[in-house]
Design a protein around this motif. Sequence first.
Motif, mmCIF file in Angstrom:
data_model
loop_
_atom_site.group_PDB
_atom_site.id
_atom_site.type_symbol
_atom_site.label_atom_id
_atom_site.label_comp_id
_atom_site.label_asym_id
_atom_site.label_seq_id
_atom_site.Cartn_x
_atom_site.Cartn_y
_atom_site.Cartn_z
ATOM 1 N N PHE A 35 37.270 15.141 -14.605
ATOM 2 C CA PHE A 35 36.216 14.145 -14.777
ATOM 3 C C PHE A 35 35.076 14.283 -13.771
ATOM 4 N N PHE A 36 35.295 15.040 -12.703
ATOM 5 C CA PHE A 36 34.310 15.101 -11.633
ATOM 6 C C PHE A 36 33.005 15.753 -12.092
ATOM 7 N N GLY A 37 33.102 16.787 -12.914
ATOM 8 C CA GLY A 37 31.905 17.514 -13.340
ATOM 9 C C GLY A 37 30.928 16.641 -14.104
ATOM 10 N N ALA A 38 31.443 15.799 -14.996
ATOM 11 C CA ALA A 38 30.566 14.937 -15.792
ATOM 12 C C ALA A 38 29.849 13.912 -14.924
ATOM 13 N N THR A 39 30.538 13.372 -13.909
ATOM 14 C CA THR A 39 29.914 12.384 -13.030
ATOM 15 C C THR A 39 28.855 13.023 -12.145
ATOM 16 N N ILE A 40 29.144 14.194 -11.593
ATOM 17 C CA ILE A 40 28.162 14.889 -10.763
ATOM 18 C C ILE A 40 26.939 15.268 -11.590
ATOM 19 N N GLU A 41 27.154 15.697 -12.827
ATOM 20 C CA GLU A 41 26.028 16.059 -13.691
ATOM 21 C C GLU A 41 25.129 14.849 -13.951
ATOM 22 N N LEU A 42 25.731 13.692 -14.233
ATOM 23 C CA LEU A 42 24.956 12.480 -14.464
ATOM 24 C C LEU A 42 24.201 12.067 -13.208
ATOM 25 N N SER A 43 24.846 12.110 -12.055
ATOM 26 C CA SER A 43 24.200 11.711 -10.809
ATOM 27 C C SER A 43 23.077 12.676 -10.440
ATOM 28 N N ALA A 44 23.316 13.982 -10.637
ATOM 29 C CA ALA A 44 22.277 14.966 -10.307
ATOM 30 C C ALA A 44 21.067 14.812 -11.214
ATOM 31 N N ALA A 45 21.302 14.574 -12.511
ATOM 32 C CA ALA A 45 20.188 14.366 -13.433
ATOM 33 C C ALA A 45 19.399 13.119 -13.064
ATOM 34 N N ALA A 46 20.096 12.050 -12.671
ATOM 35 C CA ALA A 46 19.405 10.830 -12.252
ATOM 36 C C ALA A 46 18.587 11.069 -10.992
ATOM 37 N N LEU A 47 19.117 11.864 -10.058
ATOM 38 C CA LEU A 47 18.375 12.152 -8.829
ATOM 39 C C LEU A 47 17.120 12.958 -9.123
ATOM 40 N N ARG A 114 31.719 21.901 -30.911
ATOM 41 C CA ARG A 114 32.724 22.515 -30.043
ATOM 42 C C ARG A 114 32.042 23.098 -28.809
ATOM 43 N N LEU A 115 32.711 22.967 -27.670
ATOM 44 C CA LEU A 115 32.168 23.485 -26.417
ATOM 45 C C LEU A 115 33.313 23.943 -25.529
ATOM 46 N N ASP A 116 33.217 25.177 -25.063
ATOM 47 C CA ASP A 116 34.194 25.695 -24.105
ATOM 48 C C ASP A 116 33.868 25.137 -22.725
ATOM 49 N N ARG A 117 34.754 24.332 -22.187
ATOM 50 C CA ARG A 117 34.497 23.643 -20.931
ATOM 51 C C ARG A 117 34.938 24.510 -19.752
ATOM 52 N N ILE A 118 33.982 24.740 -18.850
ATOM 53 C CA ILE A 118 34.233 25.554 -17.657
ATOM 54 C C ILE A 118 34.230 24.655 -16.416
ATOM 55 N N THR A 119 33.137 23.937 -16.225
ATOM 56 C CA THR A 119 32.994 23.041 -15.076
ATOM 57 C C THR A 119 33.161 21.574 -15.461
ATOM 58 N N ASP A 120 33.286 21.292 -16.745
ATOM 59 C CA ASP A 120 33.349 19.930 -17.296
ATOM 60 C C ASP A 120 32.026 19.185 -17.131
ATOM 61 N N ALA A 121 30.959 19.884 -16.731
ATOM 62 C CA ALA A 121 29.602 19.353 -16.804
ATOM 63 C C ALA A 121 29.014 19.900 -18.105
ATOM 64 N N TYR A 122 28.867 19.042 -19.110
ATOM 65 C CA TYR A 122 28.657 19.513 -20.469
ATOM 66 C C TYR A 122 27.347 20.272 -20.627
ATOM 67 N N VAL A 123 26.275 19.803 -20.024
ATOM 68 C CA VAL A 123 24.997 20.500 -20.135
ATOM 69 C C VAL A 123 25.095 21.875 -19.482
ATOM 70 N N SER A 138 24.286 17.529 -25.802
ATOM 71 C CA SER A 138 24.700 16.964 -24.514
ATOM 72 C C SER A 138 23.496 16.501 -23.707
ATOM 73 N N LEU A 139 22.375 17.228 -23.793
ATOM 74 C CA LEU A 139 21.169 16.795 -23.086
ATOM 75 C C LEU A 139 20.612 15.516 -23.693
ATOM 76 N N HIS A 140 20.673 15.412 -25.010
ATOM 77 C CA HIS A 140 20.214 14.205 -25.695
ATOM 78 C C HIS A 140 21.056 12.993 -25.285
ATOM 79 N N HIS A 141 22.345 13.202 -25.106
ATOM 80 C CA HIS A 141 23.229 12.120 -24.667
ATOM 81 C C HIS A 141 23.055 11.799 -23.180
ATOM 82 N N LEU A 142 22.498 12.735 -22.409
ATOM 83 C CA LEU A 142 22.396 12.559 -20.961
ATOM 84 C C LEU A 142 21.127 11.830 -20.533
ATOM 85 N N ILE A 143 20.044 11.975 -21.293
ATOM 86 C CA ILE A 143 18.729 11.508 -20.836
ATOM 87 C C ILE A 143 18.718 10.009 -20.561
#
Length: 264
Positions: A35-47, A114-123, A138-143
Amino acid sequence: SLPVQYAYFLKSAFTLNFGDSIRTNQPVAGELRQFFGATIELSAAALVIALVIGIPAGVIAAIHRASPLDYGTMIFALIGISTPVFWSGIVLIYILSFRLGIFPIGGIIGTGIRLDRITDAYVLDSVLTGNWPAFRSSLHHLILPAFVLSTIPMAIVARMTRSSMLEVLGQDYLRTARAKGLEDRLVVMRHALKNALIPIVTAIGLQFGGLLSGAFLTETVFGRPGLGRYVVAAIGARDYQVVQGVVVLLGAVFVLLNLLVDVL
Protein backbone atom coordinates in the motif's frame (compact mmCIF):
# COMPACT_ATOMS: atom_id res chain seq x y z
CA SER A 1 7.28 -3.53 31.16
CA LEU A 2 7.77 -0.18 29.42
CA PRO A 3 11.53 -0.64 28.66
CA VAL A 4 10.84 -4.02 27.06
CA GLN A 5 8.06 -2.55 24.92
CA TYR A 6 10.33 0.33 23.89
CA ALA A 7 13.12 -2.08 22.94
CA TYR A 8 10.66 -4.10 20.85
CA PHE A 9 9.53 -0.89 19.15
CA LEU A 10 13.12 0.04 18.22
CA LYS A 11 13.82 -3.47 16.95
CA SER A 12 10.71 -3.31 14.77
CA ALA A 13 11.77 0.06 13.39
CA PHE A 14 15.18 -1.16 12.25
CA THR A 15 14.14 -4.61 10.98
CA LEU A 16 10.66 -3.74 9.64
CA ASN A 17 9.44 -6.82 11.48
CA PHE A 18 6.06 -5.86 12.91
CA GLY A 19 4.65 -9.35 13.14
CA ASP A 20 1.41 -10.51 11.50
CA SER A 21 -1.79 -8.58 11.10
CA ILE A 22 -4.58 -9.66 13.44
CA ARG A 23 -7.19 -9.24 10.68
CA THR A 24 -5.44 -10.88 7.73
CA ASN A 25 -2.80 -13.09 9.40
CA GLN A 26 -0.30 -11.74 6.85
CA PRO A 27 3.07 -10.12 7.62
CA VAL A 28 2.54 -6.42 8.24
CA ALA A 29 5.77 -5.51 6.41
CA GLY A 30 4.51 -7.13 3.21
CA GLU A 31 1.16 -5.34 3.40
CA LEU A 32 2.93 -2.02 4.03
CA ARG A 33 4.96 -2.49 0.85
CA GLN A 34 1.75 -3.23 -1.03
CA PHE A 35 0.00 0.00 0.00
CA PHE A 36 2.95 2.35 0.47
CA GLY A 37 3.49 3.06 -3.23
CA ALA A 38 -0.03 4.35 -3.83
CA THR A 39 0.14 6.72 -0.84
CA ILE A 40 3.55 8.10 -1.80
CA GLU A 41 2.35 8.62 -5.37
CA LEU A 42 -0.69 10.57 -4.17
CA SER A 43 1.37 12.69 -1.77
CA ALA A 44 4.07 13.39 -4.38
CA ALA A 45 1.48 14.42 -6.97
CA ALA A 46 -0.16 16.74 -4.43
CA LEU A 47 3.22 18.29 -3.59
CA VAL A 48 3.97 18.91 -7.28
CA ILE A 49 0.59 20.63 -7.74
CA ALA A 50 1.16 22.72 -4.59
CA LEU A 51 4.56 23.90 -5.83
CA VAL A 52 3.52 24.52 -9.44
CA ILE A 53 0.61 26.72 -8.33
CA GLY A 54 1.78 28.03 -4.95
CA ILE A 55 5.22 29.40 -5.84
CA PRO A 56 4.10 31.43 -8.92
CA ALA A 57 1.08 32.71 -6.98
CA GLY A 58 3.33 33.90 -4.15
CA VAL A 59 5.77 35.55 -6.56
CA ILE A 60 2.98 37.37 -8.41
CA ALA A 61 1.42 38.53 -5.14
CA ALA A 62 4.78 39.88 -3.93
CA ILE A 63 5.49 41.73 -7.18
CA HIS A 64 2.01 43.32 -7.12
CA ARG A 65 2.03 44.07 -3.41
CA ALA A 66 -1.08 45.77 -1.97
CA SER A 67 -2.95 45.36 -5.27
CA PRO A 68 -6.27 43.57 -5.86
CA LEU A 69 -4.25 40.66 -7.29
CA ASP A 70 -2.26 40.42 -4.06
CA TYR A 71 -5.36 40.59 -1.86
CA GLY A 72 -7.19 38.04 -4.00
CA THR A 73 -4.29 35.59 -3.88
CA MET A 74 -4.03 35.83 -0.12
CA ILE A 75 -7.81 35.41 0.30
CA PHE A 76 -7.71 32.19 -1.73
CA ALA A 77 -4.69 31.06 0.31
CA LEU A 78 -6.62 31.70 3.53
CA ILE A 79 -9.57 29.69 2.21
CA GLY A 80 -7.20 26.87 1.22
CA ILE A 81 -5.64 26.70 4.68
CA SER A 82 -9.02 26.84 6.43
CA THR A 83 -10.80 24.16 4.36
CA PRO A 84 -10.37 20.54 5.56
CA VAL A 85 -9.55 18.08 2.80
CA PHE A 86 -12.43 15.71 3.57
CA TRP A 87 -14.98 18.53 3.11
CA SER A 88 -13.43 19.93 -0.07
CA GLY A 89 -13.07 16.39 -1.40
CA ILE A 90 -16.76 15.62 -0.94
CA VAL A 91 -17.77 18.95 -2.51
CA LEU A 92 -15.53 18.49 -5.57
CA ILE A 93 -16.65 14.89 -6.00
CA TYR A 94 -20.26 16.07 -6.06
CA ILE A 95 -19.59 18.91 -8.52
CA LEU A 96 -16.86 17.57 -10.83
CA SER A 97 -17.59 13.84 -10.68
CA PHE A 98 -21.27 13.32 -9.87
CA ARG A 99 -22.78 16.39 -11.57
CA LEU A 100 -20.35 17.14 -14.41
CA GLY A 101 -18.75 13.71 -14.89
CA ILE A 102 -15.28 15.14 -15.51
CA PHE A 103 -13.44 12.89 -13.07
CA PRO A 104 -14.15 9.41 -11.68
CA ILE A 105 -16.03 9.33 -8.40
CA GLY A 106 -13.44 7.08 -6.75
CA GLY A 107 -10.97 4.27 -7.18
CA ILE A 108 -7.43 4.20 -8.47
CA ILE A 109 -7.77 2.74 -11.99
CA GLY A 110 -10.59 1.89 -14.36
CA THR A 111 -12.29 -1.48 -14.13
CA GLY A 112 -11.14 -4.06 -16.64
CA ILE A 113 -7.70 -2.46 -17.15
CA ARG A 114 -4.83 -4.84 -16.39
CA LEU A 115 -1.57 -3.52 -14.98
CA ASP A 116 1.58 -5.33 -13.91
CA ARG A 117 2.38 -3.84 -10.52
CA ILE A 118 6.05 -3.23 -9.77
CA THR A 119 6.14 -0.42 -7.20
CA ASP A 120 2.36 -0.35 -6.51
CA ALA A 121 2.39 3.31 -7.64
CA TYR A 122 -0.07 2.89 -10.49
CA VAL A 123 0.94 5.86 -12.64
CA LEU A 124 4.63 4.99 -12.31
CA ASP A 125 4.03 1.29 -12.94
CA SER A 126 2.04 2.05 -16.10
CA VAL A 127 4.97 4.13 -17.41
CA LEU A 128 7.54 1.49 -16.49
CA THR A 129 5.55 -1.22 -18.26
CA GLY A 130 4.52 0.95 -21.23
CA ASN A 131 0.82 0.37 -20.50
CA TRP A 132 -0.58 3.66 -21.80
CA PRO A 133 -4.30 2.85 -21.35
CA ALA A 134 -3.51 2.14 -17.68
CA PHE A 135 -1.46 5.36 -17.53
CA ARG A 136 -4.33 7.50 -18.80
CA SER A 137 -6.81 5.82 -16.49
CA SER A 138 -4.65 5.96 -13.35
CA LEU A 139 -3.67 9.58 -14.04
CA HIS A 140 -7.33 10.49 -14.55
CA HIS A 141 -8.14 8.91 -11.18
CA LEU A 142 -5.18 10.69 -9.52
CA ILE A 143 -5.75 14.32 -10.55
CA LEU A 144 -8.77 15.18 -8.40
CA PRO A 145 -7.63 13.60 -5.10
CA ALA A 146 -4.14 15.03 -5.59
CA PHE A 147 -5.58 18.51 -6.14
CA VAL A 148 -7.78 18.20 -3.05
CA LEU A 149 -4.81 17.06 -0.97
CA SER A 150 -2.65 19.91 -2.32
CA THR A 151 -4.92 22.77 -1.25
CA ILE A 152 -3.49 23.29 2.25
CA PRO A 153 0.24 23.02 1.32
CA MET A 154 -0.45 25.12 -1.79
CA ALA A 155 -1.82 27.93 0.36
CA ILE A 156 1.08 27.69 2.83
CA VAL A 157 3.67 27.73 0.04
CA ALA A 158 1.99 30.73 -1.60
CA ARG A 159 1.97 32.72 1.66
CA MET A 160 5.57 31.83 2.49
CA THR A 161 6.74 32.64 -1.05
CA ARG A 162 5.09 36.04 -0.89
CA SER A 163 6.59 36.81 2.53
CA SER A 164 10.07 35.64 1.54
CA MET A 165 9.98 37.47 -1.79
CA LEU A 166 8.94 40.74 -0.13
CA GLU A 167 11.89 40.44 2.23
CA VAL A 168 14.35 39.71 -0.58
CA LEU A 169 13.03 42.35 -3.00
CA GLY A 170 14.09 45.10 -0.60
CA GLN A 171 17.74 43.99 -0.43
CA ASP A 172 20.58 46.19 -1.71
CA TYR A 173 21.91 43.69 -4.23
CA LEU A 174 18.59 43.77 -6.10
CA ARG A 175 18.73 47.56 -6.30
CA THR A 176 22.24 47.18 -7.69
CA ALA A 177 21.04 44.67 -10.28
CA ARG A 178 18.32 47.03 -11.42
CA ALA A 179 20.80 49.95 -11.49
CA LYS A 180 23.03 47.90 -13.78
CA GLY A 181 20.16 47.75 -16.27
CA LEU A 182 18.95 44.15 -15.83
CA GLU A 183 15.38 43.41 -16.84
CA ASP A 184 12.88 43.07 -14.03
CA ARG A 185 12.14 39.50 -15.10
CA LEU A 186 15.80 38.50 -14.67
CA VAL A 187 16.05 40.37 -11.37
CA VAL A 188 13.02 38.58 -9.96
CA MET A 189 13.58 35.07 -11.31
CA ARG A 190 17.38 34.79 -11.30
CA HIS A 191 18.37 36.86 -8.27
CA ALA A 192 15.37 37.26 -5.95
CA LEU A 193 13.60 33.90 -6.25
CA LYS A 194 16.71 31.78 -5.71
CA ASN A 195 17.39 33.40 -2.34
CA ALA A 196 13.71 33.51 -1.42
CA LEU A 197 13.45 29.73 -1.91
CA ILE A 198 15.70 28.91 1.06
CA PRO A 199 12.96 29.04 3.76
CA ILE A 200 10.42 27.65 1.29
CA VAL A 201 12.45 24.47 0.74
CA THR A 202 12.51 23.95 4.51
CA ALA A 203 8.73 24.33 4.65
CA ILE A 204 8.27 21.86 1.79
CA GLY A 205 9.85 19.06 3.81
CA LEU A 206 7.53 19.75 6.72
CA GLN A 207 4.50 19.94 4.44
CA PHE A 208 5.22 16.52 2.94
CA GLY A 209 4.72 15.00 6.38
CA GLY A 210 1.35 16.74 6.50
CA LEU A 211 0.55 15.38 3.05
CA LEU A 212 1.13 11.83 4.25
CA SER A 213 -1.31 12.30 7.12
CA GLY A 214 -3.77 14.16 4.87
CA ALA A 215 -3.58 11.30 2.39
CA PHE A 216 -5.31 9.10 4.97
CA LEU A 217 -8.45 11.23 4.79
CA THR A 218 -8.20 11.72 1.03
CA GLU A 219 -7.86 8.00 0.34
CA THR A 220 -10.86 7.29 2.52
CA VAL A 221 -13.02 9.91 0.78
CA PHE A 222 -11.99 8.85 -2.74
CA GLY A 223 -11.90 5.12 -2.05
CA ARG A 224 -8.23 4.76 -3.07
CA PRO A 225 -6.30 1.73 -1.79
CA GLY A 226 -3.34 2.96 0.24
CA LEU A 227 -1.94 3.30 3.73
CA GLY A 228 -4.84 5.58 4.66
CA ARG A 229 -7.65 3.09 4.18
CA TYR A 230 -5.37 0.33 5.45
CA VAL A 231 -4.66 1.99 8.79
CA VAL A 232 -8.25 3.25 9.23
CA ALA A 233 -9.50 -0.33 8.91
CA ALA A 234 -6.76 -1.48 11.29
CA ILE A 235 -7.72 1.10 13.93
CA GLY A 236 -11.35 0.01 13.72
CA ALA A 237 -10.31 -3.61 14.26
CA ARG A 238 -7.73 -2.73 16.96
CA ASP A 239 -5.01 -4.28 14.83
CA TYR A 240 -2.15 -2.75 16.81
CA GLN A 241 0.61 -4.44 14.79
CA VAL A 242 -0.54 -2.60 11.67
CA VAL A 243 -0.89 0.74 13.47
CA GLN A 244 2.61 0.41 14.89
CA GLY A 245 4.03 -0.47 11.48
CA VAL A 246 2.42 2.50 9.76
CA VAL A 247 3.54 4.94 12.48
CA VAL A 248 7.15 3.73 12.38
CA LEU A 249 7.28 3.72 8.57
CA LEU A 250 5.86 7.24 8.19
CA GLY A 251 8.09 8.51 10.99
CA ALA A 252 11.16 7.14 9.20
CA VAL A 253 10.07 8.74 5.93
CA PHE A 254 9.49 12.08 7.65
CA VAL A 255 12.98 12.02 9.23
CA LEU A 256 14.63 11.15 5.91
CA LEU A 257 12.75 13.93 4.12
CA ASN A 258 13.90 16.48 6.68
CA LEU A 259 17.47 15.27 6.24
CA LEU A 260 17.13 15.71 2.47
CA VAL A 261 15.73 19.20 2.99
CA ASP A 262 18.73 20.15 5.16
CA VAL A 263 21.10 18.88 2.44
CA LEU A 264 19.24 20.88 -0.22
